[in-house]
Scaffold this motif. Sequence first.
Motif, short mmCIF file in Angstrom:
data_model
loop_
_atom_site.label_atom_id
_atom_site.label_comp_id
_atom_site.label_asym_id
_atom_site.label_seq_id
_atom_site.Cartn_x
_atom_site.Cartn_y
_atom_site.Cartn_z
N SER A 170 52.99 20.37 30.89
CA SER A 170 53.75 21.58 30.56
C SER A 170 52.83 22.73 30.19
O SER A 170 53.07 23.88 30.56
N LEU A 171 51.73 22.42 29.49
CA LEU A 171 50.78 23.45 29.11
C LEU A 171 50.09 24.05 30.33
O LEU A 171 50.01 25.28 30.48
N ILE A 172 49.60 23.20 31.22
CA ILE A 172 48.86 23.67 32.40
C ILE A 172 49.77 24.46 33.34
O ILE A 172 49.40 25.53 33.82
N ILE A 173 50.97 23.94 33.59
CA ILE A 173 51.88 24.65 34.48
C ILE A 173 52.34 25.96 33.84
O ILE A 173 52.54 26.97 34.53
N GLY A 174 52.47 25.97 32.52
CA GLY A 174 52.80 27.21 31.83
C GLY A 174 51.72 28.26 32.00
O GLY A 174 52.01 29.44 32.23
N LEU A 175 50.46 27.84 31.90
CA LEU A 175 49.35 28.77 32.13
C LEU A 175 49.36 29.29 33.57
O LEU A 175 49.10 30.47 33.82
N TYR A 176 49.66 28.39 34.50
CA TYR A 176 49.75 28.81 35.89
C TYR A 176 50.85 29.85 36.06
O TYR A 176 50.67 30.85 36.78
N GLY A 177 51.99 29.63 35.40
CA GLY A 177 53.08 30.59 35.48
C GLY A 177 52.68 31.96 34.95
O GLY A 177 53.04 33.00 35.52
N LEU A 178 51.91 31.97 33.86
CA LEU A 178 51.43 33.24 33.31
C LEU A 178 50.51 33.94 34.29
O LEU A 178 50.52 35.18 34.42
N TRP A 179 49.68 33.17 34.99
CA TRP A 179 48.78 33.75 35.99
C TRP A 179 49.58 34.40 37.12
O TRP A 179 49.28 35.52 37.55
N GLN A 180 50.63 33.70 37.57
CA GLN A 180 51.47 34.27 38.61
C GLN A 180 52.22 35.51 38.12
O GLN A 180 52.39 36.48 38.85
N LEU A 181 52.66 35.48 36.86
CA LEU A 181 53.35 36.62 36.29
C LEU A 181 52.43 37.84 36.22
O LEU A 181 52.84 38.97 36.50
N ALA A 182 51.16 37.60 35.86
CA ALA A 182 50.20 38.70 35.82
C ALA A 182 50.05 39.33 37.19
O ALA A 182 49.93 40.55 37.33
N GLY A 183 50.08 38.49 38.23
CA GLY A 183 50.00 39.02 39.59
C GLY A 183 51.19 39.89 39.93
O GLY A 183 51.04 40.95 40.54
N ASP A 184 52.37 39.47 39.51
CA ASP A 184 53.56 40.27 39.76
C ASP A 184 53.52 41.60 39.01
O ASP A 184 53.84 42.66 39.54
N LEU A 185 53.14 41.54 37.73
CA LEU A 185 53.09 42.75 36.92
C LEU A 185 52.01 43.71 37.40
O LEU A 185 52.11 44.92 37.22
N ALA A 186 50.95 43.15 38.00
CA ALA A 186 49.88 44.00 38.51
C ALA A 186 50.30 44.75 39.77
O ALA A 186 49.56 45.61 40.26
N GLY A 187 51.51 44.45 40.28
CA GLY A 187 51.95 45.08 41.50
C GLY A 187 52.26 46.56 41.36
O GLY A 187 52.35 47.27 42.35
N SER A 188 52.42 47.04 40.14
CA SER A 188 52.65 48.48 39.95
C SER A 188 51.34 49.22 40.15
O SER A 188 50.27 48.69 39.87
N GLY A 189 51.40 50.42 40.63
CA GLY A 189 50.17 51.20 40.82
C GLY A 189 49.41 50.76 42.05
O GLY A 189 48.19 50.57 42.00
N THR A 190 50.13 50.59 43.17
CA THR A 190 49.52 50.07 44.40
C THR A 190 48.33 50.91 44.85
O THR A 190 47.25 50.38 45.12
N TYR A 191 48.50 52.21 44.93
CA TYR A 191 47.43 53.05 45.47
C TYR A 191 46.23 53.11 44.53
O TYR A 191 45.09 53.17 44.97
N ALA A 192 46.49 53.07 43.24
CA ALA A 192 45.39 53.01 42.27
C ALA A 192 44.62 51.71 42.45
O ALA A 192 43.39 51.69 42.32
N ALA A 193 45.34 50.63 42.76
CA ALA A 193 44.68 49.34 42.96
C ALA A 193 43.73 49.39 44.15
O ALA A 193 42.62 48.85 44.10
N VAL A 194 44.17 50.04 45.22
CA VAL A 194 43.31 50.18 46.40
C VAL A 194 42.09 51.03 46.06
O VAL A 194 40.97 50.73 46.49
N GLY A 195 42.28 52.08 45.28
CA GLY A 195 41.16 52.92 44.86
C GLY A 195 40.14 52.14 44.04
O GLY A 195 38.93 52.33 44.20
N ARG A 196 40.63 51.27 43.17
CA ARG A 196 39.71 50.46 42.37
C ARG A 196 38.94 49.48 43.26
O ARG A 196 37.76 49.21 43.03
N GLY A 197 39.62 48.94 44.28
CA GLY A 197 38.93 48.07 45.23
C GLY A 197 37.82 48.80 45.96
O GLY A 197 36.72 48.26 46.14
#
Length: 281
Positions: free
Chosen positions: A42-69
Amino acid sequence: MPNLMWTWQEAAAVTGVLAALWGILRLRDAGHRVQPFLREASLIIGLYGLWQLAGDLAGSGTYAAVGRGKWIWDVERTLHLPSEHTVQAWILPHPLLVETANLYYASMHFTALIVFLVWLFVRHPDAYSHWRTTMALLTAACLAIQFLPVAPPRMVLGIGLADTAMQYGQSVYGTVGGFDPDQLSAMPSVHVGWAVLIALCAYRVSTSRWRYLGTAHAAMTIFVVVATGNHFWADGIVAVALLGATLGAQAATRSRIRRRVTGRKDLTKPDVEKSGLVDVM
């Protein structure tokens, strides 16, 4: 190609079920052999879920993300790091190699971590808690940075890196106006961070020749994430630096705790010198 990884919602649901089962068994004082597995899963899968959530939340600011890349690409060229183009050029003329690299990227990241944790839990239980904590701290550090969206090189226009998975129909990502929010958490590379952690732990806790599978997995992961256009070199470098910082912080914490415990023990000892017992002893 189907996405073999759970969404954060799916991971959260599985985590909830496992945690509930663990709680029930604990309250009933039953299933003592199963309880540790349920707790850790449960701990490991929970951490994995947080990692996936971070990916979803990082979806805002698409063009800024490309600029940072693009900024990361420019910094790498200023520092004269090897070009990601060179690595892609090794596999692009060979469709089988490209498809193998795409498949490895899509399937081995979380699979290898699960196999590693199960092996460590079963074969090296004394070392498990330390390395599990290391993985959790490393993941948390990566997540903190990933909340700042950064696009992978394959999504940065003008630098000429191919999206190999898209070209061969092996992409595990959907598209949302040309972008999937989950793709904008490229910096740092959790793929590389976890793979190097597996290699380091396997080498340090095991004496078997099979421990070098961890090293091979780390080398393959580093090659694949660059060759497929999913990460810059810098993404992996930052992840490895975070792993080093995590291990250093853990070592410093253990040393501080030992000093405190030793100091307390010294305070409880009788002052033999003042009592005159030194001469007798």
